[in-house]
Design an enzyme around this catalytic site. Structure first.
Site, PDB file in Angstrom:
ATOM      1  N   HIS A 195      -3.629 -34.439  -7.066  1.00  0.00           N
ATOM      2  CA  HIS A 195      -4.803 -33.692  -6.623  1.00  0.00           C
ATOM      3  C   HIS A 195      -4.600 -33.368  -5.141  1.00  0.00           C
ATOM      4  O   HIS A 195      -4.299 -34.264  -4.339  1.00  0.00           O
ATOM      5  CB  HIS A 195      -6.072 -34.539  -6.739  1.00  0.00           C
ATOM      6  CG  HIS A 195      -6.609 -34.695  -8.130  1.00  0.00           C
ATOM      7  ND1 HIS A 195      -5.857 -35.148  -9.173  1.00  0.00           N
ATOM      8  CD2 HIS A 195      -7.856 -34.467  -8.633  1.00  0.00           C
ATOM      9  CE1 HIS A 195      -6.607 -35.184 -10.271  1.00  0.00           C
ATOM     10  NE2 HIS A 195      -7.828 -34.788  -9.968  1.00  0.00           N
ATOM     11  N   GLU A 198      -8.551 -29.839  -3.015  1.00  0.00           N
ATOM     12  CA  GLU A 198      -9.845 -29.745  -3.712  1.00  0.00           C
ATOM     13  C   GLU A 198     -10.918 -29.757  -2.610  1.00  0.00           C
ATOM     14  O   GLU A 198     -11.526 -28.737  -2.318  1.00  0.00           O
ATOM     15  CB  GLU A 198     -10.024 -30.927  -4.678  1.00  0.00           C
ATOM     16  CG  GLU A 198     -11.377 -30.945  -5.397  1.00  0.00           C
ATOM     17  CD  GLU A 198     -11.620 -32.224  -6.230  1.00  0.00           C
ATOM     18  OE1 GLU A 198     -10.936 -33.242  -5.995  1.00  0.00           O
ATOM     19  OE2 GLU A 198     -12.514 -32.191  -7.108  1.00  0.00           O
ATOM     20  N   ASP A 276     -11.416 -31.135 -16.016  1.00  0.00           N
ATOM     21  CA  ASP A 276     -11.567 -32.226 -15.035  1.00  0.00           C
ATOM     22  C   ASP A 276     -12.355 -33.409 -15.631  1.00  0.00           C
ATOM     23  O   ASP A 276     -11.752 -34.323 -16.182  1.00  0.00           O
ATOM     24  CB  ASP A 276     -12.218 -31.703 -13.751  1.00  0.00           C
ATOM     25  CG  ASP A 276     -11.846 -32.514 -12.510  1.00  0.00           C
ATOM     26  OD1 ASP A 276     -11.006 -33.424 -12.612  1.00  0.00           O
ATOM     27  OD2 ASP A 276     -12.394 -32.229 -11.420  1.00  0.00           O
TER      28      ASP A 276
HETATM   29  N1  ADE Z   1     -11.293 -38.394 -10.424  1.00  0.00           N
HETATM   30  C1  ADE Z   1     -11.956 -37.840 -11.434  1.00  0.00           C
HETATM   31  N2  ADE Z   1     -12.250 -36.566 -11.154  1.00  0.00           N
HETATM   32  C2  ADE Z   1     -11.733 -36.291  -9.935  1.00  0.00           C
HETATM   33  C3  ADE Z   1     -11.697 -35.158  -9.091  1.00  0.00           C
HETATM   34  N3  ADE Z   1     -12.261 -33.992  -9.434  1.00  0.00           N
HETATM   35  N4  ADE Z   1     -11.101 -35.259  -7.902  1.00  0.00           N
HETATM   36  C4  ADE Z   1     -10.554 -36.416  -7.531  1.00  0.00           C
HETATM   37  N5  ADE Z   1     -10.559 -37.509  -8.275  1.00  0.00           N
HETATM   38  C5  ADE Z   1     -11.146 -37.456  -9.473  1.00  0.00           C
HETATM   39 ZN    ZN Z   2      -9.391 -34.213 -11.311  1.00  0.00          ZN
END
Ligand code: ADE
Ligand code: ZN
Length: 331
Positions: A195, A198, A276
């Site tokens: 990730h 974001e 997600d």
């Molecule tokens: N864990 C579960 N969903 C997540 C997300 N969108 N961003 C980071 N960690 C997560």
């Molecule tokens: Zn995620």
């Protein structure tokens, strides 16, 4: 018409936290079965709490709810419930994240988590017509030492886990913190994804690529703030696993019409659509496709590109990918 087109598109889901598919009804059922007290007195009051201001406000509830998962059967039931939903939306392949540290930290053995999930995953093709793989995520707000211990626990189960990932609270926890962990994971034969971008800055996407040497970026929407990064992602054909409903629920964008996925596609990025944490964010992959397509007036060609990107971006072998790509001939 477009809804029918979306329903029929073969899709690979590449960004799906299995703990984020935990529906309130199942949470309460398991809480009762396992005699765990929840801080909510009904399904309705729990659902009412699904109002998030940012990633951390969601994570607090997400970790609280998974406290009811205790046995192998619980983990298997959770994964089977997801497969059943996904099969109705024409998901043909799923690469599923799980967060072992969120369970081992509260005393559930690593083997309980992995054996329970595996019981569902090994038979997902037979039972639901979906091929699947597991991706083990490290919680980035915990230490690198804890991630390394988790990796050591996973190595004997390497046959079951295709890749490692990195999730949880992004801001202040840059990918570089896990340089040694990812180097060891890659040396042990795991693929890598993370990730990045974001809530965190484009710089974290650079770190994930250059330091963790990931093959995919999960989310990555903030990459669009850095033209050089976009150019690099296009030239390297690095896939981005974008999650539209998540981005709205966690306030990455104010409204769906502000989402930048169409701009990503137009820039030549290999974007994909994913759900997600669908139980918390208002829908599974089909709802994500429908919502973004309506808000941005996406055409069938865009939707087909997004779905084909998901097959191409998977950790399947080239011949397995070809088999799934052949399904698009009739779309
Ligand atoms: N864990 C579960 N969903 C997540 C997300 N969108 N961003 C980071 N960690 C997560
Ligand atoms: Zn995620």
């Amino acid at each position: 018409m477009i809804d029918n087109f979306i329903a029929k598109l073969p899709k690979a889901e590449l960004h799906l936290h299995i703990e984020g598919t935990f529906e309130p009804e199942l949470i309460f059922q398991m809480a009762e079965r396992n005699k765990v007290k929840l801080p909510y007195d009904s399904v309705e009051s729990l659902r009412k709490a699904y109002q998030f201001t940012d990633l951390q406000s969601f994570l607090d509830l997400y970790y609280a709810c998974m406290n009811v998962l205790r046995t192998e059967e619980d983990f298997a039931e959770l994964a089977n419930a997801y497969f059943e939903k996904a099969s109705k939306q024409n998901v043909v392949h799923a690469e599923i994240f799980f967060d072992p540290q969120a369970h081992t930290q509260r005393g559930v053995p690593f083997s309980t988590v992995i054996d329970g999930l595996w019981a569902a995953i090994k038979d997902s093709k037979k039972n639901f017509g979906i091929t699947s793989k597991m991706i083990m995520c490290f919680l980035r707000d915990l230490s690198a030492e804890s991630a390394m211990e988790t990796l050591d626990q996973a190595i004997p189960f390497g046959e079951r886990i295709v890749a490692v990932g990195l999730d949880s609270a992004e801001r202040g926890n840059p990918p570089s913190k896990f340089a040694d962990v990812f180097a060891k994971a890659r040396a042990a034969g795991f693929e890598a994804t993370a990730h990045a971008g974001e809530e965190g800055p484009a710089e974290y996407v650079w770190e994930a690529l250059n330091i963790l040497k990931v093959k995919r970026i999960d989310h990555g929407v903030r990459s669009m703030e850095d033209a050089k990064l976009v150019q690099h992602l296009v030239e390297s054909a690095t896939p981005l696993t974008v999650c539209p409903l998540s981005n709205i629920k966690l306030r990455v964008f104010d409204q769906m019409k502000d989402h930048n996925i169409k701009k990503m596609l137009d820039a030549g990025l290999k974007a994909t659509i994913n759900s997600d944490d669908p139980a918390y964010f208002g829908g599974y992959i089909g709802e994500n496709f429908r919502s973004i397509s309506e808000a941005l007036d996406l055409k069938q060609a865009d939707l087909k590109t997004l779905a084909m990107n998901s097959i191409n971006a998977s950790f399947l072998s080239p011949s397995e990918r070809q088999e799934y790509l052949a399904l698009f001939a009739s779309n």
